[in-house]
Structures are given as C-alpha cells and as structure tokens.
Design an enzyme around this catalytic site. Structure first.
Site, PDB file in Angstrom:
ATOM      1  N   LYS A 233       0.908  -1.089   0.058  1.00 42.23           N
ATOM      2  CA  LYS A 233       0.122   0.201  -0.208  1.00 42.23           C
ATOM      3  C   LYS A 233       0.764   1.231   0.048  1.00 42.23           C
ATOM      4  CE  LYS A 233      -4.244  -1.677   1.971  1.00 42.23           C
ATOM      5  NZ  LYS A 233      -5.437  -1.389   2.867  1.00 42.23           N
TER       6      LYS A 233
ATOM      7  N   LYS B 277     -16.037  -2.166   2.872  1.00 42.60           N
ATOM      8  CA  LYS B 277     -14.636  -2.409   2.028  1.00 42.60           C
ATOM      9  C   LYS B 277     -13.703  -1.486   2.593  1.00 42.60           C
ATOM     10  CE  LYS B 277     -16.157  -5.285  -0.998  1.00 42.60           C
ATOM     11  NZ  LYS B 277     -17.110  -5.974  -0.113  1.00 42.60           N
ATOM     12  N   ASP B 278     -12.210  -2.003   2.329  1.00 37.84           N
ATOM     13  CA  ASP B 278     -11.055  -0.980   2.942  1.00 37.84           C
ATOM     14  C   ASP B 278     -11.113   0.472   2.534  1.00 37.84           C
ATOM     15  OD1 ASP B 278      -7.796  -1.803   2.779  1.00 37.84           O
ATOM     16  OD2 ASP B 278      -8.885  -1.797   4.480  1.00 37.84           O
ATOM     17  N   LYS B 279     -10.746   1.195   3.171  1.00 38.71           N
ATOM     18  CA  LYS B 279     -10.658   2.586   2.894  1.00 38.71           C
ATOM     19  C   LYS B 279      -9.628   2.797   2.020  1.00 38.71           C
ATOM     20  CE  LYS B 279     -10.434   7.225   4.615  1.00 38.71           C
ATOM     21  NZ  LYS B 279     -11.026   8.211   5.492  1.00 38.71           N
TER      22      LYS B 279
END
Length: 718
Positions: free
Chosen positions: A183, A350-352
């Site tokens: 990320k 869902k993921d940020k």
C-alpha cells in the site's frame, strides 16, 4: 517507505528532500482529517498536466483534483502511509485529503461526510480485508479536528501492539521471507466483490437501463399528457416557476365526469412537481385550480417521483470508490440524494485505503438520479444499474477478489515463486488481523475482557485513564482531568468533539453517575461496545490456533473439530485419516460451542481461567455481552491465485489498470523489463471474514503490525 514521521520531521526542520528525479517541489496546504492544517513541501511531477481540475473552494485552501489527478499526488511526503492502516490510524496518515466540492457544481450539495452508521456486527463479519465492521462512531481515542500531540508517529507507535501480542505466531510454509512495501499507494490494493452468483463485480457500464414500464402504464401516461392543451401546459409551467402574475391557473372541465377530472389532477401533479390541485365550482361550471401548496419552498421539495408498479423497488448499482470506506461513501450519497443512510444496503464493508468495487442497493431512487451524481462526485463512480425487488444483506457475498501490488521487493524470482506456490497450494493461517485489536497502548481486547468479567470500574479505567504513547493534546488533557478529579463533566469539557468513545462514556457518566456504569457505557453505540468483546474472542482464537499448529502441524488429528452442516463434530483417529487440515475448525469461545478433545481444547479453559473467566458460563448479565461463540476454519486456501514480478522506472505510476481507467479508455500501465524497481503483483480470491493481510504476511513472512512496520520504515529513512 516514508510515513507521517517524515512529514512532521520536515515541518519542524523546514527540510526539503528530492527523492525522485524529474520532479519539482512546491508548498501547498493539506487539510488532513483530525490532524489539522500544515504547510508541507511536497513532490509533484513536473509535467504540465498536473493542474487542478477546478478552482479551489473558498471553504478550504485545498486544491481539488480529479480522480486520476488525486492519485498522482499521493506520493507527497505528507501523503504516504504505513502498510495497511487500521481505522484508528487512518486519520493520522491518510494519503489523500477529503475532496471538497467546488462552486460550479451548484446542482449538487457539498461533499460532506457524517458519521451515521447503522449496521449490526457479526462475530464472523463480512468485510473484505478484515477491517472492522464496527463503524458506528469514532473508535476509541479519536476526536475531531484538534491540536496535534507534537510527537512523531514513530514515537506514538512505540507502545502499539505487535503480532506476538495478539497470538499471531506461526507460518505454514517453509520458504524464505523477503521484504516489500504494501500500500505505498492506495491504488496498489484493489478489491472486487464476489456476488451471490459467484461473479466478480466490475464497473463496466455507465448507461441507464430503459424503462421497463408495462404497456397499460405507458398508455395511461400518454392519456394524462393528452388531457392538457399546449396553452394550459405553458400556463402551468409559468405558474410552477412563479413567472405569471396570478397565483393559480384554472382549467375548466368541459367533460364533467369523475374519470376526466382525475386524469387532469394526475396530469398536473405528475408533469408539474410542486403544484397542487383542487376542484372548484363557479356559476355552475367546474374548474380544476392549480396552485403552489407551499409557496416557493415547493420547488426545493418536489413531489415524489412516479414509480411504475412493475419496476423493482430497489435500484441496484455498482459503486467504485477510491480511498474512501464504504460508510463514508454511503453518507456522501445520502447527502447528495437527501436520503437517510439506512435507505442503502450492501453485502460487506470495504477497505478505505484501496480501490474497491462493490454492489449497493437503494430504495426507490431512479438510475437517472444516481447516474447524475457521476458529474458531481470525486473518487466515487456509479454504474451497472438495474432494478430488483429485494435489497442486499450483510453476508450475502461469496467473497472478494484482490489485486495487490507489493513494491520494492527484495526476494529473488525463485523466492517469489516458492512463496506464491505455497500460498496457492497450502494457503495461510486464518488469523484475525491486526486491524481487529486497535493501535493504542490499551488494546481493545483488554476492555473486552473487563466487560466479560463484569468489572465495570476497570472498563472505565481502561478507556479513560492516561496512557503511554503520543495522543492528541485534547485527549491527554481529558484523561489528566479525569485522573485528577474523576469528574465526568470537567473531563468532557476538555474534548472539542464529544462523539469519540471517551466523550460518549463521559457523557453517560455525567447523566447516570458512576454507580450506573453499565447504563452509562450503553451510550456508546452497540457496534463499538461489541467490538471490545469480539476482540477478546479473536485474541483467544489466534492464540489457540497457534498452539494447535505448534502441537500437530498441518495434518488432521484425533480430537480435532470439523463442521457437518452447522454442527461441530469431534474426529476419531480413524476419521482423522480421511480429513485434511483444510477441513479443521476451531471455536471462538462461547456458550454454544464445543472444544477440541485433545490438549489444545483444554488450553481454552486454562486461558480463560487465567483471565478470570469461566468457560462454562459465557452468558452475561447484560444480554448483549453474552457470547454464543462460532467456528472458524484454521487454514484458508485462496482461489484464483496468480502473480507476476514486474519492473518499472517511475514510482509514481499506478501498476494496476482500474475499472474507471478502462471506462475512460486510459491505456494500461506499460512495464519496462529493464526497470530499476521490482514489484510483485498478485491476485487471489478469499471467502468473507478472512484477512488479505494475513495472506500477504504468509508470502512476505513479515510482521504486519503498525508498530513493526513503523520501525522498518524509520530505519529505512534513516
């Protein structure tokens, strides 16, 4: 990788570092949520196309960029983030500031976000990357925009948790681990939902579906349109816009029948929202009089849109979002459409910090209205519209498909192949990831244990007492005030935002007193309260699974548990021979589960007993805190696994071709085989309630905790 530690270091020293050739530096002001404003020297590519998509809003010094342009800005020093943030840290190190709606979009309300959350938690929650399903309010330790603590992010995390603290101890593969950056950009982590039919959800169509009204409905609308003359329509249109001098329009009904009058009434109300009608009789003649029911306010709140009887009540659509969590996106859509957030339904959060694609349903909102928002929204895109008769429910999804880029890998091609082959063939231990346990010096599972022990004074103490590690100044002052005076109202006055967990608990204590802590604690939203006890369950599960792997390795043994339907069954020695490790489950502690028959099962009793809990009495005086328990597979084998090692020269470019870029006909990224940087791009699918970070941990064999990653990043920078 450089984190917020670098940002603050640069702010103090006024230093400037050129990391990438071919870039220029400039100073701009970022507005980071809950961190405040800071002028930071940032790096942007020097090419001329990096121009703001529109003027800066007067409400913020922040420049507004399009979806693609915001992504390019993400390598600013102040925008880089540690691998896989937990929600507690998201506010400290977000890569992109919140988008600000600009003046020319007058048809759309401001892109503000609130914290309205309304989903119920589940022990085995349905979220793509193990991110908390408990998002009703701010997590513990969070406040609103306030003063910074003055310490570096690295110092803050000195007191954070590591994997060892939460029972994450083992690996199932024997390959040699290697390093990499997860990320580095939010576009390095892409999640596509897998729907009930087992299909991967993509955003690939922005068109509006044709109206599926039946023929009689269409004929009726035609009849309604025909009852008004062109002159009458002109008069009614002027009345609707307040352009005529009169305050009403009278239409004489020549064919005086109830059916005819009904048609005229319906035609006016359908074609001219905001107008009301009544029937009046003058000198023996009947007139239908149209007028504004609420004066000029009627234009701001028109009548409900006509909804065909044979059209499904729910408009289903695909939501594509960048760097925004699901509830934030829902809140934005709610404000634009002037709806309550609970009008929307979905199958999982869902993921940020990612690009995610998922299905959403909304009650009686047309595809046209939703499609119109694509002109107004930033970092969100809506498409693939269709009408159905049912909403979506949490847990209905079959899983999620991940595309993950790990940059700057140190492993050889052979190491990478060994690691990914093991992931494909064997899988990974299905641990609860670090996001489950918080990031402060007081882990959520400690609070959960105190709740289960019915020790409410300890619950208050753990949440409100001063703690080591950096915190925002207002929280430090609040905790110090509480420690000094034990006065909830005095401590509450130290908080600029009362919606954090501390503020909600203090408000409860001031309302109900310190002798009614259970009631006071109840002011914290239910999902947040349950988060604490589920964190405790998760630590127990992680710890016992590590013991199970240590004791028996990767084979089924006598005394293990398998599921037969929804019921757990203890394996005999003979049955164990016909089962594999992928069949074995372990229980989360509760009153409605059984435990393994071998010595690891006895370890549950010992562990809970050491924590002051009775495994035979997991019912609580407060029903919400009674734990039924659940079963969870100990090894997960991903499906659809593929990977490649790619080389590239420009660290600023996206290495994944997103759905939005495909819709815009943007070219796919091109890789240079001689590029100086190497990255591992992997794809895999996981069932619900599993953590992609735990799969990546198995590949890299690196501690995924924020504390360890911060240490690695700080060492790298130095």
């Amino acid at each position: 990788m450089i984190d917020s530690f670098l940002t603050k270091h640069m702010q103090r020293a006024g230093s400037r570092v050129d990391l990438f050739p071919g870039t220029h530096t400039h100073t701009h002001t970022h507005t980071h949520t809950r961190v405040g404003k800071a002028a930071v020297t940032c790096l942007l590519p020097s090419s001329p196309d990096r121009v703001p998509a529109s003027r800066s809003s007067k409400k913020s010094p922040l420049q507004v960029f399009s979806i693609q342009e915001t992504r390019r800005v993400s390598l600013c020093h102040c925008c880089l983030l540690l691998p896989h943030p937990h929600k507690h840290l998201v506010q400290m190190a977000e890569s992109e500031p919140l988008p600000v709606q600009v003046g020319e979009k007058r048809s759309c309300p401001e892109n503000e976000e609130d914290d309205t959350r309304s989903k119920k938690p589940k022990v085995e929650s349905d979220h793509e990357n193990g991110g908390p399903a408990y998002q009703d309010e701010e997590p513990e330790g969070e406040g609103s925009d306030g003063e910074e603590d003055g310490e570096t992010f690295a110092n803050m995390m000195k007191h954070g948790l590591t994997e060892l603290d939460v029972g994450i101890l083992k690996y199932v593969s024997d390959h040699k681990g290697f390093s990499g950056i997860l990320k580095e950009r939010y576009s390095d982590f892409v999640v596509h939902e897998i729907n009930k039919q087992g299909n991967i959800v993509h955003l690939d169509d922005l068109s509006i579906p044709p109206d599926d009204e039946d023929v009689p409905e269409a004929k009726q609308q035609q009849q309604e349109s025909d009852v008004l003359t062109e002159e009458q329509k002109k008069q009614l249109g002027e009345l609707q816009l307040f352009k005529n001098k009169e305050d009403n329009v009278s239409i004489e009904v020549m064919d005086d029948s109830k059916e005819r009058r009904t048609l005229v009434h319906k035609a006016i109300k359908t074609q001219f929202p905001g107008l009301e009608t009544k029937t009046e009789e003058k000198e023996g003649r009947k007139f239908i009089v149209a007028y504004h029911a609420a004066g000029k306010k009627a234009l701001a709140a028109p009548r409900k849109h006509f909804w065909p009887k044979n059209r499904g009540s729910f408009c289903h659509f695909v939501l594509y979002k960048e760097n925004k969590d699901t509830m934030d996106a829902i809140n934005v859509l709610s404000k634009f459409l002037r709806l309550r957030p609970n009008m929307f339904s979905y199958m999982g959060t869902k993921d940020k910090r990612a690009i995610t694609v998922q299905e959403i349903a909304v009650l009686k909102i047309t595809a046209e209205r939703l499609a119109h928002l694509n002109k107004c929204l930033m970092n969100l895109k809506l498409g693939n519209f269709c009408y159905k008769n049912h909403p979506l429910k949490l847990g209905e999804l079959q899983g999620n498909h991940f595309t993950v880029v790990i940059r700057n890998i140190s492993g050889t091609d052979e190491q990478v192949d060994q690691a990914m082959t093991s992931l494909k063939q064997t899988g990974f231990i299905n641990y609860y990831g670090m996001q489950r346990f918080g990031t402060t010096a007081v882990p959520t599972q400690q609070v959960g244990r105190a709740i289960l022990k019915n020790d409410w004074n300890e619950v208050v103490d753990l949440i409100l007492k001063p703690r080591p590690g950096a915190e925002k100044e207002f929280l430090v002052r609040c905790r110090e005030e509480w420690a000094k005076t034990q006065d909830p109202e005095a401590a509450l006055r130290k908080l600029p935002n009362k919606r954090c967990v501390e503020g909600q608990l203090l408000r409860g204590l001031s309302m109900y007193g310190k002798k009614n802590i259970v009631t006071a604690f109840g002011l914290i939203p239910r999902n947040n309260r349950l988060m604490y006890i589920h964190s405790y369950q998760s630590v127990v599960w992680n710890t016992m699974v590590s013991r199970r792997i240590e004791a028996f390795g990767l084979k089924a043994v006598e005394g293990d548990l398998v599921l037969r339907g929804t019921t757990a069954h203890v394996l005999s020695a003979e049955e164990a021979e016909s089962h594999t490790i992928h069949d074995i489950v372990m229980p989360l502690p509760g009153f409605d589960v059984i435990y393994p028959a071998h010595h690891v099962g006895k370890g549950y009793r010992e562990l809970l007993s050491a924590d002051g809990l009775d495994i035979d009495n997991m019912r609580h005086k407060v029903k919400d805190y009674s734990l039924a328990g659940a079963y969870r597979r100990i090894i997960i084998r991903p499906s659809d696994v593929s990977w490649e090692v790619i080389h590239y020269d420009d660290p600023r470019i996206s290495l994944v071709h997103s759905d939005f870029e495909k819709l815009e006909n943007k070219p796919a990224p091109v890789f240079n085989k001689e590029g100086k940087y190497r990255a591992l791009r992997m794809e895999f699918s996981l069932p619900p309630s599993t953590y992609a970070t735990m799969a990546i941990r198995e590949v890299l064999k690196l501690d995924t905790s924020i504390k360890k990653q911060t240490q690695l990043n700080t060492t790298w920078f130095n």
